[in-house]
Write an enzyme that holds these catalytic residues in place. Structure first.
Site, mmCIF file in Angstrom:
data_model
loop_
_atom_site.group_PDB
_atom_site.id
_atom_site.type_symbol
_atom_site.label_atom_id
_atom_site.label_comp_id
_atom_site.label_asym_id
_atom_site.label_seq_id
_atom_site.Cartn_x
_atom_site.Cartn_y
_atom_site.Cartn_z
ATOM 1 N N ASN A 47 -1.111 -13.921 4.768
ATOM 2 C CA ASN A 47 -1.259 -14.044 3.309
ATOM 3 C C ASN A 47 -0.487 -15.253 2.805
ATOM 4 O OD1 ASN A 47 1.529 -13.170 2.594
ATOM 5 N ND2 ASN A 47 0.856 -11.323 3.658
ATOM 6 N N GLY A 89 13.313 -5.602 0.659
ATOM 7 C CA GLY A 89 12.016 -5.916 1.276
ATOM 8 C C GLY A 89 11.262 -6.899 0.396
ATOM 9 N N ALA A 100 9.437 -9.286 1.799
ATOM 10 C CA ALA A 100 8.314 -9.804 2.594
ATOM 11 C C ALA A 100 6.983 -9.228 2.098
ATOM 12 C CB ALA A 100 8.520 -9.420 4.058
ATOM 13 N N ASP A 111 -0.937 -5.086 5.320
ATOM 14 C CA ASP A 111 -1.151 -3.629 5.349
ATOM 15 C C ASP A 111 -1.822 -3.189 6.650
ATOM 16 O OD1 ASP A 111 -0.007 -3.049 2.908
ATOM 17 O OD2 ASP A 111 -1.810 -3.669 1.823
ATOM 18 N N ILE A 157 7.302 -0.662 6.487
ATOM 19 C CA ILE A 157 8.662 -0.965 6.939
ATOM 20 C C ILE A 157 9.699 -0.352 6.016
ATOM 21 C CG2 ILE A 157 10.303 -2.872 7.328
ATOM 22 C CD1 ILE A 157 7.812 -4.586 8.084
ATOM 23 N N PHE A 182 9.878 -4.784 -3.422
ATOM 24 C CA PHE A 182 9.140 -5.630 -4.358
ATOM 25 C C PHE A 182 7.748 -5.036 -4.518
ATOM 26 C CE2 PHE A 182 12.475 -8.612 -3.999
ATOM 27 C CZ PHE A 182 12.315 -9.525 -5.034
ATOM 28 N N LYS A 212 5.345 3.408 -6.499
ATOM 29 C CA LYS A 212 5.837 2.961 -5.176
ATOM 30 C C LYS A 212 7.310 3.295 -4.990
ATOM 31 C CE LYS A 212 2.642 -0.690 -4.296
ATOM 32 N NZ LYS A 212 2.319 -2.086 -4.391
ATOM 33 N N LYS A 244 7.895 5.555 -1.787
ATOM 34 C CA LYS A 244 8.563 4.957 -0.623
ATOM 35 C C LYS A 244 10.038 5.361 -0.540
ATOM 36 C CE LYS A 244 5.390 1.022 -0.468
ATOM 37 N NZ LYS A 244 5.086 -0.109 0.404
HETATM 38 O O1 C5P Z 1 2.455 -3.895 -0.090
HETATM 39 P P1 C5P Z 1 3.174 -3.043 -1.090
HETATM 40 O O2 C5P Z 1 2.810 -3.349 -2.509
HETATM 41 O O3 C5P Z 1 3.181 -1.585 -0.756
HETATM 42 O O4 C5P Z 1 4.710 -3.572 -0.976
HETATM 43 C C1 C5P Z 1 5.750 -2.974 -1.694
HETATM 44 C C2 C5P Z 1 7.038 -3.091 -0.929
HETATM 45 O O5 C5P Z 1 6.883 -2.501 0.343
HETATM 46 C C3 C5P Z 1 7.546 -4.486 -0.665
HETATM 47 O O6 C5P Z 1 8.953 -4.450 -0.803
HETATM 48 C C4 C5P Z 1 7.145 -4.769 0.786
HETATM 49 O O7 C5P Z 1 8.041 -5.656 1.420
HETATM 50 C C5 C5P Z 1 7.195 -3.380 1.391
HETATM 51 N N1 C5P Z 1 6.240 -3.143 2.480
HETATM 52 C C6 C5P Z 1 6.715 -2.852 3.734
HETATM 53 N N2 C5P Z 1 5.857 -2.565 4.767
HETATM 54 C C7 C5P Z 1 4.512 -2.569 4.543
HETATM 55 C C8 C5P Z 1 4.011 -2.872 3.269
HETATM 56 C C9 C5P Z 1 4.906 -3.167 2.257
HETATM 57 O O8 C5P Z 1 7.940 -2.865 3.940
HETATM 58 N N3 C5P Z 1 3.706 -2.295 5.539
#
Ligand code: C5P
Length: 407
Positions: free
Chosen positions: A214, A278, A280, A284, A314, A330, A344, A348
């Protein structure tokens, strides 16, 4: 940790053979965490190229006063206000004369008149030009007005002469700049804390030559690492593939895939980190089975179907295993930004989430500026749009305050 982290230095380069040494000066400054913008006089263009300076400083180079494109971005007055320090290296005899006279006939002299920040000169010229009473009078007048200077050094000159007029070495100018900022260095209140920060995209292999990724530049995560280091934290930066120079002092673990990122985070967070951020943009999905050999083009088919499977989440994994006392995520969204971010945060198991609207072209992905909303379980806060470096300092402050008094 360098006291130049996040210091904004405007480097003016004037026409002189020593201009080539300014490239090394920029490298030393950026490596120490300073942000450097370069302004060239017309004379300087004969000695160094804008292309080189842009690549080394990471910013477009400015040279003309009335350039509509540049003025539409950061105007010359804004640029004068932006700088914490203006450094002119090399400062030619002509530049010193114009500056002493208060002229504003090019961008650099105009900035020097418009700024309220300190100015440091590193004169460089032929020894006879330096010794000339006119130059000596100009130098004395500038000093009297509070302009700082370093050098010139004595020795062999490019023209074959020997005497005073050589520009001070880049390392000496660097030390003078660092000394200048010594008294204003940032409080080391994160000393003893371990912050683990992810940054950049992940790269999921399709085959040995192709991948899914990305547009994340990593700038936000790197800026956060820089800001945490500046306050004394031990920082592990787990970085996907990006085109950025890591901040001095960070323990950088370079990874490609989400699986590698998770493993690196887990390993570095044993037994428990203080903060995990996080930042990064983790892919997905990854290939169910990445091809070991380069996939061949099938002459007879117009379609190709790749089977993808979910990557590990992660941050959710680290939160579940409580591998950090505070976990900050983030949320890059294009609609219902706050609502999606809040869900989220809960889903999470995070302590804080920083939401930003990536549908806007002026902020977020690959931009130098960002505007975010910080959300905890019972508070939201929206700082003003700001440079990622500035915003990062505010976010680090906000995370630190949240650790001290969680609410
Ligand atoms: O992609 P998403 O909107 O769910 O990302 C939200 C947060 O989750 C971010 O902090 C991103 O770094 C983390 N994340 C992650 N592992 C993933 C997808 C997102 O740690 N597979």
């Amino acid at each position: 940790m360098s006291n130049l982290v996040q210091k904004r230095i405007l480097l003016g380069i004037t026409g002189g053979i020593a201009a080539y040494k300014s490239i090394e000066l920029i490298r030393l400054l950026t490596k120490a965490g300073a942000e450097v913008q370069v302004v060239l006089t017309d004379g300087a263009k004969a000695f160094v190229t804008e292309m080189t300076l842009q690549a080394i400083s990471g910013h477009p180079v400015r040279s003309t006063l009335l350039d509509p494109n540049a003025e539409a971005g950061m105007g010359h007055i804004e640029l004068a206000k932006w700088a914490d320090l203006i450094v002119i290296a090399p400062a030619s005899a002509d530049f010193m004369a114009r500056y002493a006279q208060g002229m504003a006939n090019d961008l650099l002299t105009t900035l020097c008149l418009a700024t309220e920040s300190p100015v440091l000169l590193a004169p460089a010229m032929n020894q006879a030009m330096w010794r000339h009473p006119a130059t000596q009078a100009n130098a004395a007048l500038l000093t009297e007005r509070g302009v700082l200077s370093i050098g010139p050094a004595d020795g062999a000159q490019a023209c074959g002469d020997i005497g005073p007029g050589r520009m001070s070495e880049p390392s000496d100018i660097f030390n003078a700049i660092s000394t200048h900022f010594e008294d204003t260095s940032i409080a080391q209140d994160l000393t003893g804390q371990h912050w683990v920060i992810t940054a950049g995209p992940t790269m999921e292999a399709i085959d040995p030559v192709r991948f899914i990724s990305n547009h994340s530049s990593g700038k936000m995560g790197y800026a956060l690492a820089t800001a945490a280091l500046a306050r004394g934290a031990k920082v592990t930066l787990v970085s996907g593939p990006v085109q950025l120079t890591p901040p001095d002092g960070a323990n950088v673990i370079a990874v490609k895939s989400a699986d590698e990122m998770l493993a690196a985070c887990k390993q570095s967070m044993q037994p428990q980190a203080d903060v995990f951020i996080g930042a990064a943009a983790v892919a997905d999905f990854k290939m169910k089975i990445a091809s070991e050999q380069k996939m061949k083009k099938q002459a007879d088919t117009e379609e190709l179907t790749l089977t993808l499977v979910k990557n590990p989440d992660i941050i959710a994994t680290l939160a579940q295993q409580k591998l950090a006392k505070s976990i900050v995520g983030f949320a890059a969204e294009t609609q219902n930004v706050i609502e999606y971010a809040k869900s989220k945060l809960e889903r999470k198991g995070l302590d804080m989430i920083i939401a930003n609207d990536v549908s806007r072209a002026d902020i977020g992905f690959n931009q130098d500026e960002n505007q975010v909303t910080v959300i905890t379980h019972n508070k939201t806060w929206s700082p003003d749009k700001a440079a990622k470096s500035e915003l990062a300092s505010q976010l680090v402050e906000c995370i630190q305050q949240h650790i001290q008094s969680p609410s």
